[in-house]
Design a protein around this motif. Structure first.
Motif, PDB file in Angstrom:
ATOM      1  N   THR A 121       0.833  -1.210   0.000  1.00 53.73           N
ATOM      2  CA  THR A 121       0.000   0.000   0.000  1.00 53.73           C
ATOM      3  C   THR A 121       0.864   1.256   0.000  1.00 53.73           C
ATOM      4  O   THR A 121       0.594   2.212  -0.745  1.00 53.73           O
ATOM      5  CB  THR A 121      -0.928  -0.004   1.230  1.00 53.73           C
ATOM      6  N   SER A 122       1.926   1.263   0.817  1.00 48.01           N
ATOM      7  CA  SER A 122       2.805   2.439   0.905  1.00 48.01           C
ATOM      8  C   SER A 122       3.543   2.683  -0.407  1.00 48.01           C
ATOM      9  O   SER A 122       3.598   3.815  -0.905  1.00 48.01           O
ATOM     10  CB  SER A 122       3.824   2.253   2.034  1.00 48.01           C
ATOM     11  N   LEU A 133       4.538   5.430  -5.573  1.00 46.11           N
ATOM     12  CA  LEU A 133       4.785   5.260  -7.012  1.00 46.11           C
ATOM     13  C   LEU A 133       3.767   6.009  -7.856  1.00 46.11           C
ATOM     14  O   LEU A 133       4.092   6.500  -8.943  1.00 46.11           O
ATOM     15  CB  LEU A 133       4.767   3.763  -7.368  1.00 46.11           C
ATOM     16  N   ILE A 134       2.528   6.107  -7.372  1.00 50.72           N
ATOM     17  CA  ILE A 134       1.494   6.867  -8.096  1.00 50.72           C
ATOM     18  C   ILE A 134       1.904   8.343  -8.200  1.00 50.72           C
ATOM     19  O   ILE A 134       1.691   8.987  -9.229  1.00 50.72           O
ATOM     20  CB  ILE A 134       0.126   6.712  -7.405  1.00 50.72           C
ATOM     21  N   LYS A 135       2.525   8.844  -7.115  1.00 48.45           N
ATOM     22  CA  LYS A 135       3.009  10.233  -7.147  1.00 48.45           C
ATOM     23  C   LYS A 135       4.205  10.384  -8.084  1.00 48.45           C
ATOM     24  O   LYS A 135       4.396  11.421  -8.725  1.00 48.45           O
ATOM     25  CB  LYS A 135       3.428  10.675  -5.741  1.00 48.45           C
ATOM     26  N   VAL A 161       0.988   6.169 -17.113  1.00 50.17           N
ATOM     27  CA  VAL A 161       1.538   4.846 -16.767  1.00 50.17           C
ATOM     28  C   VAL A 161       0.418   3.963 -16.213  1.00 50.17           C
ATOM     29  O   VAL A 161      -0.402   4.405 -15.408  1.00 50.17           O
ATOM     30  CB  VAL A 161       2.676   4.970 -15.731  1.00 50.17           C
ATOM     31  N   SER A 162       0.397   2.696 -16.640  1.00 47.10           N
ATOM     32  CA  SER A 162      -0.639   1.739 -16.214  1.00 47.10           C
ATOM     33  C   SER A 162      -0.693   1.616 -14.693  1.00 47.10           C
ATOM     34  O   SER A 162       0.330   1.395 -14.033  1.00 47.10           O
ATOM     35  CB  SER A 162      -0.338   0.368 -16.827  1.00 47.10           C
ATOM     36  N   GLN A 212       0.879  -1.189  -9.463  1.00 44.68           N
ATOM     37  CA  GLN A 212       0.513  -2.099  -8.377  1.00 44.68           C
ATOM     38  C   GLN A 212       1.423  -3.323  -8.347  1.00 44.68           C
ATOM     39  O   GLN A 212       1.861  -3.753  -7.279  1.00 44.68           O
ATOM     40  CB  GLN A 212      -0.950  -2.513  -8.521  1.00 44.68           C
ATOM     41  N   ALA A 213       1.708  -3.896  -9.527  1.00 43.30           N
ATOM     42  CA  ALA A 213       2.583  -5.068  -9.594  1.00 43.30           C
ATOM     43  C   ALA A 213       4.000  -4.712  -9.139  1.00 43.30           C
ATOM     44  O   ALA A 213       4.654  -5.490  -8.431  1.00 43.30           O
ATOM     45  CB  ALA A 213       2.598  -5.628 -11.020  1.00 43.30           C
ATOM     46  N   LEU A 214       4.478  -3.537  -9.524  1.00 40.69           N
ATOM     47  CA  LEU A 214       5.804  -3.077  -9.102  1.00 40.69           C
ATOM     48  C   LEU A 214       5.834  -2.838  -7.590  1.00 40.69           C
ATOM     49  O   LEU A 214       6.808  -3.200  -6.913  1.00 40.69           O
ATOM     50  CB  LEU A 214       6.166  -1.792  -9.854  1.00 40.69           C
ATOM     51  N   ALA A 215       4.778  -2.249  -7.059  1.00 45.14           N
ATOM     52  CA  ALA A 215       4.681  -2.020  -5.609  1.00 45.14           C
ATOM     53  C   ALA A 215       4.695  -3.343  -4.852  1.00 45.14           C
ATOM     54  O   ALA A 215       5.349  -3.470  -3.800  1.00 45.14           O
ATOM     55  CB  ALA A 215       3.409  -1.235  -5.284  1.00 45.14           C
TER      56      ALA A 215
END
Length: 328
Positions: free
Chosen positions: A219-220, A225-227, A233-234, A239-242
């Motif tokens: 979650t963190s 990463l969204i920021k 970007v997909s 999410q998979a990278l996180a």
């Protein structure tokens, strides 16, 4: 709209947003497929963890090469069908995780909880339920993994690793099913039903923090990463990278506990403390990195694949009214 939504898209697909008749079958299929692809890494990791020093295998690639050379592809999938029953526990794991997050997300429960805290609590609860179901199958599959059974030139079974604490008699002509049955019988004869929960506390100590940390870090990392990434970007890739980064971090932190769990279940040591003591005497500081390379590769592949499948299935299972708010 849910508190986790933005004006543009739903960042987290919640439990109440999904059609469960689609979610559960697809989740089981995804879990089985990932387990099937990555199971050889579990075998390699377990053998590296239970060997003394490096007397059999010198690292992950060496173990893979030697197992394949001596035992064939079957050696890399030893105990797979027993272990694959754990796919069922995955349904309980996911249901507990999503259900707990849903309960904690209600306005009248403990107030407004941060999404990372919800993920940590739900991840711990899910692992507690999952391990209670899965430990007996873990015990059996790990005994099969480390036997390293193969025929010699005289047509007799040989034990490749020399780890056979149950004193199993390896007779020619026995099928894998018969060997599994013999192991079950010997475990019950030695310890009764408690034998199938050998290392249960160690499993909880290894996997409950592991699960809690992984979901919390997932979650963190996702929020950060969204920021970091541009909007085009997909979201599924993010999410998979996180999940992969969370898996890497958690694996490094919890590796010694996983070794203790494996040693307790396979070598039949009597307590976590004694297992730590034996490990320290045998390995010294190497106990913190024993089998770590295989665990890191397994964790990276597993985390990426599981999150990719899990979040994809959630998107396919989302009910009609929310479909316009999801982003791939």
């Amino acid at each position: 709209m849910s508190a986790v939504e933005t004006p543009h898209f739903i960042r987290t697909i919640e439990w109440e947003m999904m059609d469960k008749t689609k979610f559960f079958p697809l989740s089981m299929l995804s879990s089985f497929s990932v387990r099937c692809c990555l199971y050889p890494l579990t075998v390699i990791k377990t053998r590296l963890q239970v060997q003394k020093h490096n007397n059999m295998y010198n690292g992950m690639l060496d173990a893979c090469r030697k197992i394949y050379k001596v035992e064939g592809i079957g050696g890399l999938y030893r105990g797979f069908w027993i272990s694959s029953i754990q796919t069922v526990s995955g349904v309980f794991y996911v249901s507990t995780y999503e259900g707990m997050r849903h309960i904690l997300g209600q306005n009248n429960v403990i107030g407004n909880i941060d999404s990372r805290v919800k993920a940590i609590i739900a991840g711990a609860a899910a692992s507690l339920v999952g391990q209670t179901i899965v430990v007996p199958f873990d015990v059996l599959s790990q005994h099969l993994m480390v036997l390293g059974i193969n025929y010699n030139k005289h047509g007799r079974y040989i034990d490749q690793m020399g780890i056979n604490p149950l004193g199993l008699i390896l007779e020619p002509g026995k099928s894998r099913t018969q060997i599994s049955t013999d192991i079950i019988r010997l475990i019950y004869r030695r310890d009764g039903y408690r034998g199938f929960y050998r290392g249960y506390v160690a499993s909880l100590c290894a996997y409950v923090p592991n699960s809690a940390l992984w979901w919390g870090l997932y979650t963190s990392y996702q929020d950060e990463l969204i920021k970091l990434f541009p909007e085009w970007v997909s979201h599924l890739f993010i999410q998979a990278l996180a999940g992969t980064l969370g898996g890497f971090t958690t694996t490094i932190i919890t590796n010694p506990l996983d070794i203790v769990r494996a040693r307790l279940q396979v070598q039949r040591l009597d307590s976590m403390f004694n297992t730590f003591k034996v490990l320290w005497m045998e390995e010294r500081l190497q106990m913190f990195t024993k089998g770590l390379s295989a665990r890191l590769v397994q964790s990276a592949c597993f985390s990426f694949s599981i999150i990719l499948g899990y979040e994809t299935i959630k998107r396919f299972s989302i009910i009609e009214e929310y479909k316009g708010y999801i982003r791939w």
